[in-house]
Design an enzyme around this catalytic site. Structure first.
Site, PDB file in Angstrom:
ATOM      1  N   SER A  71       0.847  -1.190   0.000  1.00  0.00           N
ATOM      2  CA  SER A  71       0.000   0.000   0.000  1.00  0.00           C
ATOM      3  C   SER A  71       0.881   1.237   0.000  1.00  0.00           C
ATOM      4  O   SER A  71       2.004   1.221   0.524  1.00  0.00           O
ATOM      5  CB  SER A  71      -0.909   0.013   1.231  1.00  0.00           C
ATOM      6  OG  SER A  71      -1.551   1.272   1.368  1.00  0.00           O
ATOM      7  N   TYR A  97      -2.394  -0.837  10.350  1.00  0.00           N
ATOM      8  CA  TYR A  97      -2.230  -1.128   8.924  1.00  0.00           C
ATOM      9  C   TYR A  97      -0.964  -0.477   8.372  1.00  0.00           C
ATOM     10  O   TYR A  97      -0.163  -1.134   7.694  1.00  0.00           O
ATOM     11  CB  TYR A  97      -3.458  -0.626   8.175  1.00  0.00           C
ATOM     12  CG  TYR A  97      -3.516  -1.013   6.716  1.00  0.00           C
ATOM     13  CD1 TYR A  97      -3.895  -2.295   6.339  1.00  0.00           C
ATOM     14  CD2 TYR A  97      -3.200  -0.087   5.724  1.00  0.00           C
ATOM     15  CE1 TYR A  97      -3.951  -2.650   5.000  1.00  0.00           C
ATOM     16  CE2 TYR A  97      -3.260  -0.437   4.384  1.00  0.00           C
ATOM     17  CZ  TYR A  97      -3.635  -1.722   4.030  1.00  0.00           C
ATOM     18  OH  TYR A  97      -3.692  -2.067   2.698  1.00  0.00           O
TER      19      TYR A  97
END
Length: 302
Positions: free
Chosen positions: A175, A188
């Site tokens: 990501s 995350y």
């Protein structure tokens, strides 16, 4: 001694310039894409979201076999049936990549039932979506086990055989938050940054291993169930990526042996600015984009 050091630096500069020139040449004149006809592809988190799209995309590109891992049999079965309807052999295994023993056990089952894996796609991920003080300790551990340690276990399970065959590819669906974190998803962002470092180290460790390569993909916000609660201040300026687009570009990168892919290309500007601007200026960018308030309710996992 001075001349020796000067010669070493000049040699390094020449090699770097040659590498840059080769990269530019590959970008302008792409090589023939890798033929996937002999590849067995394993996608973790392959039942839905980006993982499902990746499995379907590899099947469209005529990969020999597709294997998908996940926790929910309903989604795994649906995706498997869809791929089989395309005429591609497909198998699914229920596996939580955050569980080391389960990964090793299912990896052994894959080798016995399906054969060797030549492309491993580490896609499975989970997001808790809360601040540090509001986060449950078990949820924080779960994020690290699945998003980071899960890649250790899957790679350890399949990489040795790839090295023996001198044929293999490790893919990490990461990501852009690995490179530019935001609040409200501390679990995350941390796990993805760790996974990014894992792939960097792995890539360098494979430099002298012929036939085995890596690809790290860092997409921006993708419109999947997992990120359903994410809100951006300017959605027209920063539209979410479609999972089909991420899957297509990822398989393109694998076939072109591209080590790093940032989606969309405008994210390169953000990463460049982060490397040169002071923290106060970066904070103004985050405030303008609304990333300080964009994370309230995330959905869970792929």
């Amino acid at each position: 001694m001075a001349w020796r050091w000067l010669g070493a630096w000049l040699l390094l500069a020449a090699r770097m310039a040659c590498s840059v020139a080769k990269a530019l040449a590959r970008a302008l004149l792409p090589a023939r894409p890798r033929d996937l006809a002999g590849d067995s592809v394993l996608v973790t988190g392959g039942g839905r979201g980006i993982g499902r799209c990746l499995a379907l995309e590899f099947a469209k590109r005529r990969a020999w076999k597709i294997i998908i891992w996940g926790r929910t049999e309903k989604y795994l079965k649906e995706t498997t049936e869809e791929i089989r309807a395309m005429g591609t052999e497909c198998h699914y295994f229920i596996c939580d990549v955050g569980n080391r023993e389960e990964v090793y056990r299912q990896a052994k089952a894959v080798r016995e039932k399906v054969g060797d894996i030549t492309i491993l796609v580490n896609n499975a991920a989970v997001v808790h979506g809360k601040s540090l003080t509001d986060s449950d300790d078990n949820a924080l551990l779960k994020s690290q086990h699945i998003n980071t340690l899960g890649q250790f276990w899957t790679t350890k399970a399949f990489l040795p055989r790839m090295l023996e065959l001198q044929r293999g590819h490790i893919v990490c669906l990461n990501s852009v938050l690995a490179l530019s974190a935001i609040p409200g998803a501390i679990d995350y962002c941390t796990s993805k940054a760790s996974a990014f470092a894992f792939m960097e180290s792995l890539t360098l460790g494979l430099l002298d291993c012929p036939g085995v390569n890596t690809t790290t993909v860092c997409p921006f916000h993708t419109s999947t169930e997992m990120f359903q609660g994410m809100r951006i201040r300017f959605p027209n300026l920063f539209p979410p990526l479609k999972p089909e687009t991420v899957a297509r570009r990822t398989v393109d990168a694998v076939q072109q042996n591209q080590a790093f892919l940032l989606l969309p290309w405008t994210m390169h500007i953000l990463i460049f600015l982060k490397s040169i601007l002071p923290q106060a200026a970066l904070e103004e960018i985050h405030k303008f984009a609304g990333s300080y308030t964009c994370m309230n309710t995330f959905k869970g996992r792929t």
